[in-house]
Design an enzyme around this catalytic site. Structure first.
Site, PDB file in Angstrom:
ATOM      1  N   GLY A 221      41.384  40.859  31.171  1.00 14.62           N
ATOM      2  CA  GLY A 221      41.154  40.162  32.435  1.00 14.62           C
ATOM      3  C   GLY A 221      42.341  40.177  33.353  1.00 14.62           C
ATOM      4  O   GLY A 221      43.375  40.777  33.071  1.00 14.62           O
ATOM      5  N   ASN A 222      42.181  39.515  34.484  1.00 15.94           N
ATOM      6  CA  ASN A 222      43.235  39.402  35.493  1.00 15.94           C
ATOM      7  C   ASN A 222      43.824  38.010  35.470  1.00 15.94           C
ATOM      8  O   ASN A 222      43.100  37.042  35.300  1.00 15.94           O
ATOM      9  CB  ASN A 222      42.640  39.652  36.882  1.00 15.94           C
ATOM     10  CG  ASN A 222      42.636  41.113  37.237  1.00 15.94           C
ATOM     11  OD1 ASN A 222      42.876  41.967  36.390  1.00 15.94           O
ATOM     12  ND2 ASN A 222      42.362  41.404  38.476  1.00 15.94           N
ATOM     13  N   ARG A 223      45.119  37.961  35.717  1.00 14.86           N
ATOM     14  CA  ARG A 223      45.828  36.695  35.734  1.00 14.86           C
ATOM     15  C   ARG A 223      45.612  35.998  37.078  1.00 14.86           C
ATOM     16  O   ARG A 223      45.843  36.589  38.117  1.00 14.86           O
ATOM     17  CB  ARG A 223      47.310  37.017  35.607  1.00 14.86           C
ATOM     18  CG  ARG A 223      48.045  36.277  34.560  1.00 14.86           C
ATOM     19  CD  ARG A 223      49.431  36.862  34.471  1.00 14.86           C
ATOM     20  NE  ARG A 223      50.368  36.076  35.251  1.00 14.86           N
ATOM     21  CZ  ARG A 223      51.607  36.457  35.507  1.00 14.86           C
ATOM     22  NH1 ARG A 223      52.043  37.624  35.085  1.00 14.86           N
ATOM     23  NH2 ARG A 223      52.419  35.683  36.184  1.00 14.86           N
ATOM     24  N   VAL A 290      39.845  39.979  40.915  1.00 19.07           N
ATOM     25  CA  VAL A 290      38.703  40.551  40.195  1.00 19.07           C
ATOM     26  C   VAL A 290      39.176  41.693  39.301  1.00 19.07           C
ATOM     27  O   VAL A 290      39.921  42.564  39.742  1.00 19.07           O
ATOM     28  CB  VAL A 290      37.661  41.064  41.215  1.00 19.07           C
ATOM     29  CG1 VAL A 290      36.448  41.635  40.501  1.00 19.07           C
ATOM     30  CG2 VAL A 290      37.250  39.957  42.169  1.00 19.07           C
TER      31      VAL A 290
END
Ligand code: CTP
Length: 415
Positions: A221-223, A290
């Protein structure tokens, strides 16, 4: 930093008599921790709920209630004149009515009449009282005169009731208090950060990161803490908008008052939620970080740690922003975000301008990232680039202040 902007600010915390008065102690603690001086002015009925000792220990000052206290100092006039901000937690229906009438029958209402600083009223009451035409009129009168009356949250009220009328959470109140203070310092001549200029508008804001499952326990995922997206949603709701907040993976944040919150995890879930809410929206702000890729397949069982590290084939996720601007629907205003770093190939601004063109949105907020900036911190800075060629510098300040500037630009461009 000017001397003016670093001096401790004088805040009057007015507490009126409702059960939510107990939350004013947490607001007081937060205002003090932010370096402000706080004078508590409580109504007599507030002191039925909370003992003066609690306020005095937290503020380091005696609580004031009646106008016959500290008479030689003419305190009821001095307090209002000294204050940089008055925050009312909670503002009961009775206090709002007395303010609307301009009454001066205790220390709090006299202080309110002498204060020339911003006033932030945070209502808490039962839904029927909030929706009563008398309260509705009083709130309209106060807003017309420049008082910021926050929209209450929905949720559990005293007893078994639920509905609109709940006090927004203390961190949210502290965030708005800071916004009003910092606006006063940096933007003397600037328009006010919380006008009711988004009334009747529907806005969608996405926030946080997205996370793609690799197996039942791992994600890619993205931080992102989601704080900027939450601040945008919060400020829009308090400017009168009907707000849907689509939140992916975020820090432990309270839901903003008066906002419809939809929780998602993956990019595809975020896409569906944003596009669905966008159908009826005037504005969509994509503040989410995203995830551009996802594992080509998700393992049903936990991937075991074998001899070699697994290699995980990835595939592209949809680009939600691109879909928003290319979709065959009536044109709405679309705002994107870009976290950029500069390098030999160009500056942060060059990359931002190129991204704005590539993405085709109307406005792009460009944040310079790296070295502890923007991610998981309280403050933010950057530029706001317009498809019309405009460029506005967003000075270092709270995420709520940045949000207020973005909504200013949006409001100017709405038909
Ligand atoms: N965005 C989106 N869908 C994606 C990726 C990004 O809607 N799959 C949106 C983000 O919410 C943000 C904007 O696009 O508003 C820019 O995000 P960013 O990650 O900087 O854009 P990318 O197109 O992924 O560009 P880069 O090649 O720099 O990663």
């Amino acid at each position: 930093m000017t001397e003016e902007s670093t001096r401790p600010r004088e805040i009057v915390l007015g507490v009126s008599g409702g059960i939510a008065a107990y939350k004013s102690c947490e607001v007081l603690r937060r205002l003090r921790e932010a370096g402000n001086h706080v004078q508590v002015v409580a109504t007599r009925s507030a002191l039925e709920f909370i003992g003066a000792a609690t306020f005095e220990a937290l503020s380091g000052r005696p609580v004031l209630t009646g106008v016959f206290e500290n008479v030689p100092e003419v305190e009821h006039v001095a307090l209002g004149r000294r204050a940089d901000l008055v925050v009312l937690v909670p503002a009961t229906a009775d206090l709002l009515a007395r303010m609307a009438q301009g009454r001066a029958d205790d220390m709090l209402t006299t202080t309110l009449l002498t204060a020339r600083c911003p006033v932030l009223a945070v209502p808490a009451m039962h839904t029927e009282m909030w929706e009563h035409p008398a309260t509705v009129d009083n709130v309209a009168t106060l807003r017309r005169r420049g008082t910021v009356v926050l929209e209450p949250a929905s949720g559990r009220l005293t007893g078994a009731d639920t509905g609109r009328g709940r006090l927004p959470e203390p961190p949210e109140i502290a965030e708005f208090a800071r916004l009003l203070l910092e606006w006063g310092i940096d933007d003397g001549g600037m328009p006010f950060p919380l006008p009711r200029d988004l009334e009747g508008r529907r806005v969608v804001v996405s926030a946080g990161g997205t996370a793609e499952p690799l197996d039942p326990v791992r994600t890619l995922g993205n931080r992102s803490s989601g704080r900027q997206g939450y601040a945008l949603a919060r400020v829009a709701a308090q400017r009168g908008a009907d707000v849907t907040l689509v939140a992916g993976t975020v820090a432990d944040l309270d839901p903003p008052a008066g906002v419809e919150l939809r929780r998602v995890q993956t990019t595809r879930e975020m896409r569906d939620a944003v596009l669905d809410a966008a159908k009826a929206a005037d504005v969509v702000v994509m503040a989410a970080a995203v995830s551009d890729f996802r594992p080509a397949s998700t393992s049903v069982g936990k991937i075991k740690k074998g001899q070699d590290a697994p290699s995980i084939p990835l595939e592209f996720n949809p680009d939600i922003l691109r879909e928003l601007v290319t979709e065959d629907v009536p044109r709405r205003l679309v705002v994107g975000f870009a976290a950029e770093t500069g390098d030999d190939g160009g500056s942060v601004l060059d990359y931002g301008r190129a991204k704005l063109e590539r993405k085709g949105c109307d406005l792009l907020v460009v944040n310079a990232v790296g070295a502890g900036r923007a991610f998981e911190v309280e403050d933010n800075e950057g530029w706001l680039l317009g498809a019309d060629g405009s460029s506005l510098s967003l000075p270092m300040g709270s995420k709520a202040a940045l949000a207020a500037r973005v909504w200013d630009a949006v409001a100017e461009r709405l038909p």
